[in-house]
Design a protein around this motif. Structure first.
Motif, short mmCIF file in Angstrom:
data_model
loop_
_atom_site.label_atom_id
_atom_site.label_comp_id
_atom_site.label_asym_id
_atom_site.label_seq_id
_atom_site.Cartn_x
_atom_site.Cartn_y
_atom_site.Cartn_z
N SER A 196 -12.17 2.12 1.44
CA SER A 196 -10.94 2.23 2.22
C SER A 196 -11.15 1.82 3.66
CB SER A 196 -10.40 3.66 2.14
OG SER A 196 -9.92 3.95 0.84
N ASP B 155 0.81 -1.22 0.00
CA ASP B 155 0.00 0.00 0.00
C ASP B 155 0.84 1.27 0.00
OD1 ASP B 155 -2.41 -1.44 0.08
OD2 ASP B 155 -2.27 -1.64 2.26
N LYS C 273 0.32 4.16 -2.48
CA LYS C 273 -1.06 4.58 -2.75
C LYS C 273 -1.38 5.95 -2.16
CE LYS C 273 -2.91 -0.10 -3.05
NZ LYS C 273 -3.80 -1.12 -2.46
N ASN C 274 -2.47 6.51 -2.67
CA ASN C 274 -3.07 7.69 -2.05
C ASN C 274 -3.62 7.28 -0.69
OD1 ASN C 274 -2.63 8.96 -4.53
ND2 ASN C 274 -4.70 8.57 -5.25
N ASP D 80 -7.38 0.73 -4.62
CA ASP D 80 -7.27 0.71 -6.08
C ASP D 80 -8.17 -0.37 -6.66
OD1 ASP D 80 -5.39 2.70 -5.98
OD2 ASP D 80 -3.68 1.34 -6.02
N PRO E 224 -5.16 3.54 3.33
CA PRO E 224 -4.82 3.59 1.90
C PRO E 224 -6.07 3.62 1.04
CG PRO E 224 -4.49 1.37 2.75
CD PRO E 224 -4.82 2.25 3.93
#
Length: 358
Positions: free
Chosen positions: A275, A105, A108-109, A209, A206
Motif C-alpha cells: 500500500s 480505489d 477498497k479497504n 488488491d 488504499p
C-alpha cells in the motif's frame, strides 16, 4: 450528457445478458468482474431512468394539454408538468455528479498510519486521540478495524500507529483525512494552564488488491524476525513473532507485531508495504499532474495542514473548505459525517467546475 447516458444504459443492458449466460456463470473470475461492473453502474442507471420518466411526464403533459379542453383536467396536467419541471434541474445535477469518473480505489479497504509530530508527549496523546476517533468512525460505518503496529508511550499516547479499516467504500470515506492535524489545548502535564499546539500526521492509503500491479522483487526487501515489544496481550513478548520489512530502494521500513502469529504479522507487513509503494506511485503521478492536484481536496499532500482541533473554543476547523464546527467532543468520538460529507461535496463541486471548463 444524454449520449453518454444512453451508452451507459446499453452497456448495463449488455451486462444483464452476459450475466445470464451459463458460460459466464462457469467462470468465477469473469462473473465477479461483471457483477462488480453492474453494481457500480446501478446508481447511475436508476437515476437516469428516473430522469427519463420525468422527461416523459413533461412531454406527455404538453401533448395532452394541446388536445384537452376541460379546464379542471388542464389544471391537473399543468400541475403535473410543473412538478416534473421542478425536479429536472436536481436530477440533471445528480446525473452530472454520477457521471464524474470514479476513483478506482474508492471501494477498497484502507490502511491508516498516524504519527506524532511536533509537541512531544502531547503530540503522542493527540495521535492516540485520532486513532480512537477513526476507530469509532469506522465502527459507526460498519467497518472492521485491525491493528498492524503501534509504538506507545507510558502515559497512553502513541508515537505511531498503523491499522487496517475493512469495508466497502472505506477509502471513499476516509481518503480526505491525509495531512497534518493540529491540536490546541492545555496538556494534562501543564501546570501553568498554558495552551500548547501539537501536531500529528495522518496517511490514508488504499489497500492493494490482487488486481493492482505492484511488483516487489524479493531482493529489494530485507525481512527481520524479532521478539515483539510493548503492550500486545499475554504471550506477545514470549515468541519471535514480530516482522520488520525494509524496502531497500526507498528506505521504507514496516514493522508488524500485533498478532501472536509470525505468519499473520508477515501478511500485514507485506500488505502495508504494498500500500505504501502504491500510494507513493499515486502521489508521484499527482505531483506530475498539477491541474489534477488543484482540482482535489487535499488527497495528495502529506505536509498540508488540513485541520485544527481547538479545545478552548470547542471547535474543529477544516482549512481546505473553511468549515468550522463547534462540536469537538462529538467529532473526536467519531462523529465525522458532517466533515466528510462536506469534503466530498466540495471535491465534487471542484471536479464539476473543472469538467465544465473543459
Amino acid at each position: 450528457m444524454l449520449d453518454k447516458l444512453e451508452a451507459v444504459l446499453h452497456r448495463y443492458e449488455d451486462l444483464g445478458m452476459e450475466l445470464a449466460d451459463p458460460n459466464v456463470a462457469a467462470d468465477p473470475a469473469r462473473l465477479r468482474d461483471l457483477m462488480k461492473e453492474q453494481k457500480s453502474l446501478t446508481p447511475l442507471i436508476e437515476k437516469y431512468l428516473e430522469y427519463k420518466k420525468v422527461k416523459e411526464t413533461i412531454d406527455d403533459s404538453m401533448m395532452l394539454l394541446e388536445e384537452e379542453e376541460d379546464q379542471e383536467m388542464r389544471q391537473l396536467l399543468t400541475d403535473e408538468m410543473n412538478a416534473a419541471n421542478e425536479k429536472l434541474p436536481d436530477l440533471e445535477q445528480e446525473l452530472k455528479i454520477l457521471l464524474l469518473p470514479a476513483n478506482p480505489d474508492d471501494d477498497k479497504n484502507v490502511i491508516i498510519e498516524i504519527r506524532a509530530g511536533v509537541g512531544g508527549d502531547e503530540a503522542a496523546l493527540f495521535a492516540a486521540d485520532l486513532c480512537r476517533m477513526y476507530s469509532k468512525y469506522a465502527e459507526h460505518c460498519g467497518f472492521k478495524t485491525s491493528m498492524i503496529s503501534v509504538e506507545e508511550i507510558g502515559i497512553g499516547g502513541m508515537k505511531s500507529v498503523s491499522f487496517i479499516v475493512e469495508g466497502a467504500g472505506a477509502y471513499a470515506k476516509l481518503k480526505y483525512e491525509s495531512g497534518v492535524h493540529r491540536v490546541q489545548r492545555v496538556p494534562a502535564t501543564e501546570s501553568g494552564g498554558r495552551i500548547h499546539t501539537s501536531t500529528a500526521t495522518v496517511a490514508v492509503m488504499p489497500e492493494v488488491d490482487e488486481d493492482v500491479d505492484i511488483e516487489i522483487p524479493p531482493e529489494d526487501v530485507r525481512m527481520d524476525i524479532t521478539r515483539a515489544s510493548g503492550n500486545g496481550g499475554q504471550g506477545v513478548n514470549t515468541t519471535d513473532s514480530a516482522v520488520r520489512l525494509t524496502h531497500l530502494p526507498t528506505g521504507i521500513v514496516i514493522y508488524s507485531q500485533t498478532e501472536r502469529s509470525q505468519l499473520q504479522n508477515k501478511a500485514k507487513a507485506w500488505a502495508l508495504l504494498k500500500s505504501k509503494l502504491y500510494d507513493l506511485k499515486i502521489r508521484e503521478q499527482h505531483d506530475s499532474e498539477a491541474e489534477l492536484r488543484r482540482s482535489q481536496i487535499g488527497t495528495g499532500d502529506r505536509s498540508e495542514k488540513i485541520r485544527t482541533y481547538n479545545f478552548p473554543q470547542g471547535r474543529v476547523t477544516d482549512h481546505r473548505i473553511k468549515l468550522t464546527l463547534h462540536r469537538i467532543e462529538e467529532i473526536l468520538n467519531g462523529d465525522l459525517d458532517e466533515l466528510i460529507d462536506s469534503l466530498t461535496t466540495a471535491d465534487r463541486a471542484a471536479r464539476l467546475l473543472k469538467a465544465g471548463d473543459n
